[in-house]
Design a protein around this motif. Structure first.
Motif, mmCIF file in Angstrom:
data_model
loop_
_atom_site.group_PDB
_atom_site.id
_atom_site.type_symbol
_atom_site.label_atom_id
_atom_site.label_comp_id
_atom_site.label_asym_id
_atom_site.label_seq_id
_atom_site.Cartn_x
_atom_site.Cartn_y
_atom_site.Cartn_z
ATOM 1 N N ILE A 73 -0.796 10.536 -6.265
ATOM 2 C CA ILE A 73 -0.015 10.726 -7.490
ATOM 3 C C ILE A 73 -0.685 10.004 -8.653
ATOM 4 O O ILE A 73 -0.851 10.562 -9.746
ATOM 5 N N TYR A 74 -1.104 8.755 -8.415
ATOM 6 C CA TYR A 74 -1.674 7.941 -9.490
ATOM 7 C C TYR A 74 -3.200 8.012 -9.565
ATOM 8 O O TYR A 74 -3.801 7.427 -10.470
ATOM 9 N N GLY A 75 -3.824 8.727 -8.629
ATOM 10 C CA GLY A 75 -5.268 8.931 -8.687
ATOM 11 C C GLY A 75 -6.091 7.683 -8.442
ATOM 12 O O GLY A 75 -7.145 7.494 -9.060
ATOM 13 N N THR A 76 -5.640 6.824 -7.535
ATOM 14 C CA THR A 76 -6.379 5.597 -7.247
ATOM 15 C C THR A 76 -7.097 5.696 -5.905
ATOM 16 O O THR A 76 -6.685 6.438 -5.014
ATOM 17 N N LEU A 77 -8.159 4.922 -5.769
ATOM 18 C CA LEU A 77 -8.881 4.823 -4.510
ATOM 19 C C LEU A 77 -8.245 3.740 -3.648
ATOM 20 O O LEU A 77 -7.460 2.922 -4.130
ATOM 21 N N GLU A 78 -8.600 3.705 -2.368
ATOM 22 C CA GLU A 78 -7.981 2.754 -1.444
ATOM 23 C C GLU A 78 -8.197 1.304 -1.876
ATOM 24 O O GLU A 78 -7.263 0.497 -1.864
ATOM 25 N N ARG A 79 -9.419 0.972 -2.273
ATOM 26 C CA ARG A 79 -9.693 -0.413 -2.667
ATOM 27 C C ARG A 79 -8.867 -0.808 -3.889
ATOM 28 O O ARG A 79 -8.312 -1.911 -3.948
ATOM 29 N N GLN A 80 -8.780 0.101 -4.869
ATOM 30 C CA GLN A 80 -7.970 -0.165 -6.062
ATOM 31 C C GLN A 80 -6.505 -0.340 -5.690
ATOM 32 O O GLN A 80 -5.831 -1.259 -6.164
ATOM 33 N N PHE A 85 -1.655 -3.735 -4.713
ATOM 34 C CA PHE A 85 -0.618 -4.183 -3.778
ATOM 35 C C PHE A 85 -0.670 -5.700 -3.602
ATOM 36 O O PHE A 85 0.368 -6.370 -3.607
ATOM 37 N N GLU A 86 -1.874 -6.252 -3.447
ATOM 38 C CA GLU A 86 -2.014 -7.695 -3.262
ATOM 39 C C GLU A 86 -1.543 -8.449 -4.505
ATOM 40 O O GLU A 86 -0.963 -9.533 -4.404
ATOM 41 N N GLN A 87 -1.784 -7.883 -5.681
ATOM 42 C CA GLN A 87 -1.286 -8.498 -6.912
ATOM 43 C C GLN A 87 0.237 -8.474 -6.944
ATOM 44 O O GLN A 87 0.877 -9.451 -7.354
ATOM 45 N N ALA A 88 0.816 -7.358 -6.495
ATOM 46 C CA ALA A 88 2.278 -7.232 -6.475
ATOM 47 C C ALA A 88 2.909 -8.246 -5.523
ATOM 48 O O ALA A 88 4.002 -8.760 -5.784
ATOM 49 N N LEU A 99 4.802 -3.044 -7.179
ATOM 50 C CA LEU A 99 3.653 -2.159 -6.967
ATOM 51 C C LEU A 99 3.769 -0.914 -7.838
ATOM 52 O O LEU A 99 2.820 -0.539 -8.541
ATOM 53 N N VAL A 100 4.936 -0.280 -7.818
ATOM 54 C CA VAL A 100 5.143 0.930 -8.613
ATOM 55 C C VAL A 100 5.051 0.610 -10.104
ATOM 56 O O VAL A 100 4.464 1.370 -10.884
ATOM 57 N N GLU A 101 5.608 -0.517 -10.514
ATOM 58 C CA GLU A 101 5.557 -0.902 -11.925
ATOM 59 C C GLU A 101 4.118 -1.143 -12.379
ATOM 60 O O GLU A 101 3.736 -0.764 -13.495
ATOM 61 N N PHE A 102 3.300 -1.750 -11.525
ATOM 62 C CA PHE A 102 1.891 -1.967 -11.865
ATOM 63 C C PHE A 102 1.149 -0.632 -11.982
ATOM 64 O O PHE A 102 0.305 -0.453 -12.868
ATOM 65 N N LEU A 103 1.441 0.297 -11.087
ATOM 66 C CA LEU A 103 0.810 1.619 -11.153
ATOM 67 C C LEU A 103 1.210 2.342 -12.439
ATOM 68 O O LEU A 103 0.386 2.996 -13.084
ATOM 69 N N GLU A 104 2.473 2.211 -12.817
ATOM 70 C CA GLU A 104 2.949 2.833 -14.053
ATOM 71 C C GLU A 104 2.292 2.220 -15.284
ATOM 72 O O GLU A 104 2.189 2.866 -16.328
ATOM 73 N N SER A 105 1.844 0.975 -15.165
ATOM 74 C CA SER A 105 1.280 0.257 -16.305
ATOM 75 C C SER A 105 -0.189 0.584 -16.558
ATOM 76 O O SER A 105 -0.785 0.063 -17.504
ATOM 77 N N ARG A 106 -0.784 1.422 -15.729
ATOM 78 C CA ARG A 106 -2.172 1.832 -15.949
ATOM 79 C C ARG A 106 -2.284 2.641 -17.244
ATOM 80 O O ARG A 106 -1.393 3.412 -17.588
ATOM 81 N N LEU A 107 -3.403 2.489 -17.940
ATOM 82 C CA LEU A 107 -3.591 3.195 -19.205
ATOM 83 C C LEU A 107 -3.603 4.707 -19.016
ATOM 84 O O LEU A 107 -3.011 5.440 -19.824
#
Length: 212
Positions: A73-80, A85-88, A99-107
């Motif tokens: 959905i968010y177009g991220t790679l596994e490492r990203q 997730f670790e930041q969350a 985790l979802v909020e951080f993904l939503e915060s991507r430019l």
């Protein structure tokens, strides 16, 4: 298959990804012929045996599929994705929601939510090709995390792209509560929250997957 991955990013048929997850991942422009065709075949798994339907999945398999779905959905790679997730995990409160909020915060996601790109894929390309300004400065990193009061605009060249022009012509675009937009200029009035996200996401399954 050859040609499906470019610098570790999937570049094959996007319909295959959506059909694998059994839901519209927002990878096709809504209203397009391609999107209509996807919806017709969404319940059929990709591959020659897809018509037979979906097999019963184990608990681990369900968790894995949810992780893969959200990554796509968010177009991220596994490492990203794992890094986010670790930041969350380091934040107080619910790890899955953060985790979802951080993904939503991507430019790139912000450009998509601003309704200035029909898909996140196109939004990511606009950012990568240096068409996006944040507070007057070019930012070409799709994963850049937006902040409250950021002002986001795009180059005049980007605004002439037919798909972007069509979106700008919409009378009442549906924008999330954390974005204010006048024409091609948007402001982040607050950080996105889990309750702002309408996609069918079960983030707890992802937390369980990484906690195994």
């Amino acid at each position: 298959k050859r040609g499906e991955y470019n610098m570790a990013r999937y570049t094959g048929p996007k319909n295959r990804l959506a059909r694998r997850e059994g839901m519209d991942l927002g990878l096709k422009t809504i209203g397009s012929h391609a999107h209509a065709e996807l919806l017709k075949r969404l319940a059929i798994l990709p591959g020659q045996h897809g018509v037979k339907g979906r097999r019963k999945t184990s608990g681990y398999g369900i968790q894995l599929r949810e992780k893969q779905k959200v990554k796509r959905i968010y177009g991220t790679l596994e490492r990203q994705f794992r890094k986010i997730f670790e930041q969350a995990k380091k934040w107080k409160g619910n790890t899955g929601e953060k985790l979802v909020e951080f993904l939503e915060s991507r430019l790139d996601n912000a450009i998509y939510r601003m309704n200035l790109a029909p898909t996140r894929t196109m939004a990511r390309q606009l950012v990568s090709h240096r068409h996006v300004f944040v507070n007057g400065l070019v930012v070409n990193i799709p994963s850049y995390r937006i902040k409250t009061n950021d002002v986001i605009t795009m180059t005049s060249k980007a605004l002439e792209i037919p798909a972007v022009k069509k979106l700008l012509e919409e009378k009442s675009p549906q924008l999330p509560a954390w974005i204010e937009r006048k024409g091609p200029v948007a402001k982040i009035v607050r950080m996105p929250e889990r309750s702002d996200v309408q996609e069918d996401i079960n983030e707890q399954l992802i937390v369980e997957f990484y906690s195994r």
